[in-house]
Design a protein around this motif. Sequence first.
Motif, short mmCIF file in Angstrom:
data_model
loop_
_atom_site.label_atom_id
_atom_site.label_comp_id
_atom_site.label_asym_id
_atom_site.label_seq_id
_atom_site.Cartn_x
_atom_site.Cartn_y
_atom_site.Cartn_z
N LEU A 4 0.83 -1.21 0.00
CA LEU A 4 0.00 0.00 0.00
C LEU A 4 0.86 1.26 0.00
O LEU A 4 0.55 2.23 -0.70
N VAL A 5 1.93 1.26 0.78
CA VAL A 5 2.82 2.42 0.81
C VAL A 5 3.42 2.67 -0.57
O VAL A 5 3.45 3.81 -1.07
N LEU A 6 3.90 1.61 -1.22
CA LEU A 6 4.46 1.75 -2.56
C LEU A 6 3.40 2.25 -3.54
O LEU A 6 3.66 3.13 -4.38
N LEU A 45 0.59 4.00 -2.98
CA LEU A 45 0.19 5.38 -2.74
C LEU A 45 1.28 6.37 -3.18
O LEU A 45 0.97 7.47 -3.64
N SER A 46 2.52 5.96 -3.08
CA SER A 46 3.61 6.86 -3.48
C SER A 46 3.66 7.08 -4.98
O SER A 46 4.24 8.06 -5.44
N MET A 47 3.05 6.17 -5.76
CA MET A 47 3.15 6.25 -7.22
C MET A 47 1.88 6.78 -7.88
O MET A 47 1.80 6.83 -9.11
N LEU A 48 0.88 7.19 -7.11
CA LEU A 48 -0.39 7.59 -7.70
C LEU A 48 -0.28 8.82 -8.60
O LEU A 48 -0.90 8.85 -9.68
N PRO A 49 0.46 9.87 -8.23
CA PRO A 49 0.58 11.01 -9.15
C PRO A 49 1.18 10.62 -10.49
O PRO A 49 0.70 11.05 -11.56
N SER A 50 2.23 9.81 -10.48
CA SER A 50 2.84 9.40 -11.75
C SER A 50 1.92 8.46 -12.52
O SER A 50 1.93 8.45 -13.76
N LEU A 51 1.09 7.69 -11.84
CA LEU A 51 0.13 6.82 -12.52
C LEU A 51 -0.90 7.65 -13.28
O LEU A 51 -1.31 7.28 -14.39
N ASN A 52 -1.31 8.75 -12.69
CA ASN A 52 -2.21 9.66 -13.42
C ASN A 52 -1.58 10.11 -14.73
O ASN A 52 -2.24 10.15 -15.77
N LEU A 53 -0.31 10.45 -14.70
CA LEU A 53 0.36 10.92 -15.90
C LEU A 53 0.59 9.79 -16.89
O LEU A 53 0.50 10.00 -18.11
N LEU A 54 0.88 8.59 -16.41
CA LEU A 54 1.06 7.45 -17.32
C LEU A 54 -0.19 7.19 -18.13
O LEU A 54 -0.13 6.74 -19.28
N MET A 107 10.83 3.04 -13.98
CA MET A 107 10.80 2.99 -12.52
C MET A 107 9.37 2.96 -11.99
O MET A 107 9.04 2.20 -11.07
N SER A 108 8.51 3.79 -12.57
CA SER A 108 7.13 3.86 -12.12
C SER A 108 6.42 2.51 -12.30
O SER A 108 5.74 2.03 -11.38
N ARG A 109 6.61 1.91 -13.46
CA ARG A 109 5.96 0.62 -13.72
C ARG A 109 6.55 -0.47 -12.83
O ARG A 109 5.83 -1.35 -12.35
N THR A 110 7.86 -0.43 -12.61
CA THR A 110 8.49 -1.45 -11.77
C THR A 110 7.95 -1.38 -10.35
O THR A 110 7.56 -2.40 -9.77
N VAL A 111 7.91 -0.18 -9.78
CA VAL A 111 7.38 -0.02 -8.42
C VAL A 111 5.91 -0.43 -8.37
O VAL A 111 5.46 -1.08 -7.43
N GLY A 112 5.16 -0.05 -9.41
CA GLY A 112 3.75 -0.40 -9.45
C GLY A 112 3.53 -1.90 -9.48
O GLY A 112 2.67 -2.44 -8.77
N ILE A 113 4.30 -2.61 -10.32
CA ILE A 113 4.15 -4.06 -10.41
C ILE A 113 4.57 -4.73 -9.10
O ILE A 113 3.94 -5.71 -8.66
N VAL A 114 5.60 -4.21 -8.46
CA VAL A 114 6.01 -4.75 -7.15
C VAL A 114 4.87 -4.57 -6.14
O VAL A 114 4.55 -5.50 -5.37
N ALA A 115 4.25 -3.40 -6.14
CA ALA A 115 3.14 -3.15 -5.22
C ALA A 115 1.98 -4.10 -5.48
O ALA A 115 1.41 -4.68 -4.55
N ILE A 116 1.63 -4.28 -6.75
CA ILE A 116 0.52 -5.18 -7.10
C ILE A 116 0.84 -6.60 -6.68
O ILE A 116 -0.02 -7.32 -6.14
N THR A 117 2.08 -7.03 -6.90
CA THR A 117 2.47 -8.39 -6.54
C THR A 117 2.40 -8.60 -5.03
O THR A 117 1.93 -9.64 -4.56
#
Length: 352
Positions: free
Chosen positions: A224-226, A228-237, A253-263
Amino acid sequence: MGMTAVERLAPRGSTQARSRRVVGLGALVAVLTIVAVASLAVGARALTPGEVWHGLFAAPESDQRLTEIRLIVQTVRVPRTVLAIVAGIALGVGGALIQGYTRNPIADTGLLGVNAGASFAVVSAIALFGFTNPFQYAWFGFLGAAVAGVVVFGLASIGRGAGNPLTLALAGQGITVFLAAMTTAIALSDQAALNALRFWNAGSVAGVGFDVIWPVTAFIVVGLVLALSMLPSLNLLNLGDDVARGLGVNIAMSRTVGIVAITLLAGAATAACGPISFLGLMVAHVARSLTGPDYRWLVPYAGLLGAVVLLVCDIVGRLVVRPGELDAGVVVALLGAPFFAALVWLGKFKNA
């Protein structure tokens, strides 16, 4: 000071819209609290609010009836209620994230092969080591989910289609089909593994103790921490890779962190209660209809909705075949299939 590119382009909405979203979050928290209390009271033996309170807070007594109530509340209903909330939040947030990162409105956390990886690892652990305790094979489930997610992401990161959401979806589907076939082969050759898979694959929040719930919750909190930290960049993606790159977003980097969070989110939830289909898909679309496309609001809404839906489905499962139970995953699937069909019928995917 001037606004950053993220602040200028990320959907913000009017003050009135923001106030409605805050009120909506508060309403979801209130609904979740009410449903959690109902979860403690409903079951093969119905309890009054007073009995629930006694079971939670009263000191141990010699009275056999009150001792039985404490046992029901503290060792059966509290753990399954906590797990339903934690897993529901994880799957709801994971569903919203995977749709955002793949730009695919029908994506679910199973798209990364997480569910298939967990199932394969659980069946393998039972067949090889004879595990019967959820505390033993849940960790294999989490490991299998994590490895599957890493393999899918790795395959999607190489070759001519590297980084493309479509490549990620195709890699996930390929790994899912392969692992599903291997899981079936192992289960059919081992009776104990087949019996365990029948129960675990249904998706249930019952029968899991805090020895599993607390470690799983720790992984989910990190996810969840990961996230929430990537939500602004997800909007831009979601404005397109070229636009995001021009605004300074590190796409890899954004996608890598996002996939780690999802996993972490989907893997931990699946390891604890088995694969629960459609939950992330459903709540992500409901949340989007309430908040719009801004992931800074969509993701918290999806998490709370996921917890509410999973708890409600668990309660319904206890009621419809009393004194027996339907697993929560079965009820979610029964609800999710017509919901999915309704989305198609109403043409919602084209606007997602």
